[in-house]
Design an enzyme around this catalytic site. Structure first.
Site, PDB file in Angstrom:
ATOM      1  N   SER A  45      20.701 -17.758 -29.249  1.00  0.00           N
ATOM      2  CA  SER A  45      19.868 -16.374 -28.937  1.00  0.00           C
ATOM      3  C   SER A  45      19.278 -15.586 -30.723  1.00  0.00           C
ATOM      4  CB  SER A  45      20.403 -15.578 -28.269  1.00  0.00           C
ATOM      5  OG  SER A  45      22.268 -15.263 -28.665  1.00  0.00           O
ATOM      6  N   GLY A  82      22.576 -19.040 -25.595  1.00  0.00           N
ATOM      7  CA  GLY A  82      23.547 -19.447 -24.677  1.00  0.00           C
ATOM      8  C   GLY A  82      24.214 -20.868 -25.097  1.00  0.00           C
ATOM      9  N   ASN A 110      29.241 -18.941 -29.796  1.00  0.00           N
ATOM     10  CA  ASN A 110      29.419 -18.619 -29.309  1.00  0.00           C
ATOM     11  C   ASN A 110      30.612 -19.924 -28.937  1.00  0.00           C
ATOM     12  OD1 ASN A 110      27.260 -17.389 -27.537  1.00  0.00           O
ATOM     13  ND2 ASN A 110      25.669 -19.108 -28.043  1.00  0.00           N
ATOM     14  N   ASP A 191      22.756  -3.554 -25.982  1.00  0.00           N
ATOM     15  CA  ASP A 191      24.393  -4.199 -26.027  1.00  0.00           C
ATOM     16  C   ASP A 191      25.088  -4.159 -27.079  1.00  0.00           C
ATOM     17  OD1 ASP A 191      23.003  -6.606 -27.461  1.00  0.00           O
ATOM     18  OD2 ASP A 191      22.312  -7.437 -26.585  1.00  0.00           O
ATOM     19  N   HIS A 194      22.886  -8.443 -29.916  1.00  0.00           N
ATOM     20  CA  HIS A 194      21.803  -8.521 -30.520  1.00  0.00           C
ATOM     21  C   HIS A 194      20.512  -8.225 -31.324  1.00  0.00           C
ATOM     22  CE1 HIS A 194      22.501 -11.161 -26.657  1.00  0.00           C
ATOM     23  NE2 HIS A 194      22.416 -12.213 -28.197  1.00  0.00           N
TER      24      HIS A 194
END
Length: 226
Positions: A45, A82, A110, A191, A194
C-alpha cells in the site's frame, strides 16, 4: 522506533480497505533515437498509494520528480495494498515485466505486523531479488523496520534482511522506505500510518539520489552498448 509503532500497528488492517488501481501518467514521446527508461515500483500500500489520488502516489510523484530532473522515464505503479512478501513473490511474473529497466522493491511492513517469521520474509525477498537479478534488471531494495513490540530478537533479525540481501546480490539499498515520514503527524493521513501527499513527496525527495544513481548507470550501460 517508539514513534514508528503506531503507524505499523494498524497498517495491515486498513491497507486491505482499498486497493488502488495501478496508474502512471501518460508519457510524452521520447526524443528521436532515445528510449524511455521503464521503472516499476513493486510493493504494498505504501507504493500503491492508499488514501491518495493516482497523481499523488509514490510512482506518480517519483516520475514527475525524475522528469523535472531531466530523465526520460515512465514509472509504473505495481503496488497492491495488503501485500506481504509472499504475495509479492506470487505475482512477480505478471506484475513486473521483463522489459522493465529498473525495479524498486518495497515489501515487508505487513510481514512484520503479522509476526511472519523473518526467515520466511527473507526467503521470499531473496527469491524476488534473485529472479530480477537473473533477468538482468537493475533494482533498488527499499528496506522496512519491524515494530519494537515484536521483541528485540525479532526486530534485530528482521531489520537485517535488507542489508544482507543487498550485499548478497550487489543491489542498491534504500534502508528505510518511510525515512523522515514515519510517525510525523503532518506527513501522514488521519489513520496516522499511511503517508499523505506531502509525506509521499518527502519519500521521493529522500530516495531521489538513490534512484538517479541507478538511472545514470542504466544510461551509461546503454551508451556503451549502442
Amino acid at each position: 522506533m517508539q514513534r514508528f509503532q503506531p503507524i505499523l500497528a494498524t497498517l495491515t488492517l486498513l491497507s486491505w480497505l482499498a486497493v488502488p488501481l495501478a496508474a502512471s501518467a501518460q508519457q510524452p514521446e521520447s526524443p528521436a533515437g532515445q528510449e524511455t527508461i521503464e521503472v516499476v515500483a513493486f510493493g504494498d500500500s505504501l507504493v500503491a498509494g492508499y488514501g491518495v489520488g493516482p497523481d499523488e502516489a509514490f510512482p506518480a510523484q517519483l516520475e514527475a520528480a525524475l522528469r523535472s530532473a531531466g530523465y526520460d522515464v515512465a514509472v509504473t505503479n505495481a503496488g497492491v495494498s495488503g501485500d506481504t512478501t509472499t504475495g509479492g513473490l506470487a505475482r512477480l511474473d505478471w506484475s513486473v515485466p521483463e522489459s522493465a529497466d529498473l525495479v524498486i522493491v518495497e515489501f515487508g511492513a505487513n510481514d512484520a505486523l503479522r509476526g511472519v517469521s523473518p526467515q520466511i520474509a527473507a526467503d521470499n525477498l531473496d527469491q524476488i531479488v534473485a529472479t530480477l537479478k537473473k533477468r538482468g534488471q537493475k533494482m533498488i531494495l527499499a528496506g522496512m523496520m519491524a515494530p519494537p513490540n515484536m521483541g528485540r530478537d525479532y526486530q534485530a533479525t528482521f531489520d537485517t534482511i535488507y542489508p544482507r540481501l543487498a550485499e548478497k546480490y550487489d543491489v542498491a539499498l534504500y534502508p528505510f522506505f518511510l525515512d523522515g515520514v514515519a510517525a510525523e503527524t503532518a506527513l501522514n493521513q488521519d489513520d496516522a500510518m499511511h503517508p499523505n501527499p506531502a509525506g509521499v513527496a518527502i519519500i521521493v525527495e529522500r530516495m531521489l539520489p538513490t534512484v538517479t544513481a541507478s538511472l545514470d548507470a542504466i544510461i551509461a550501460r546503454r551508451e556503451t552498448t549502442d
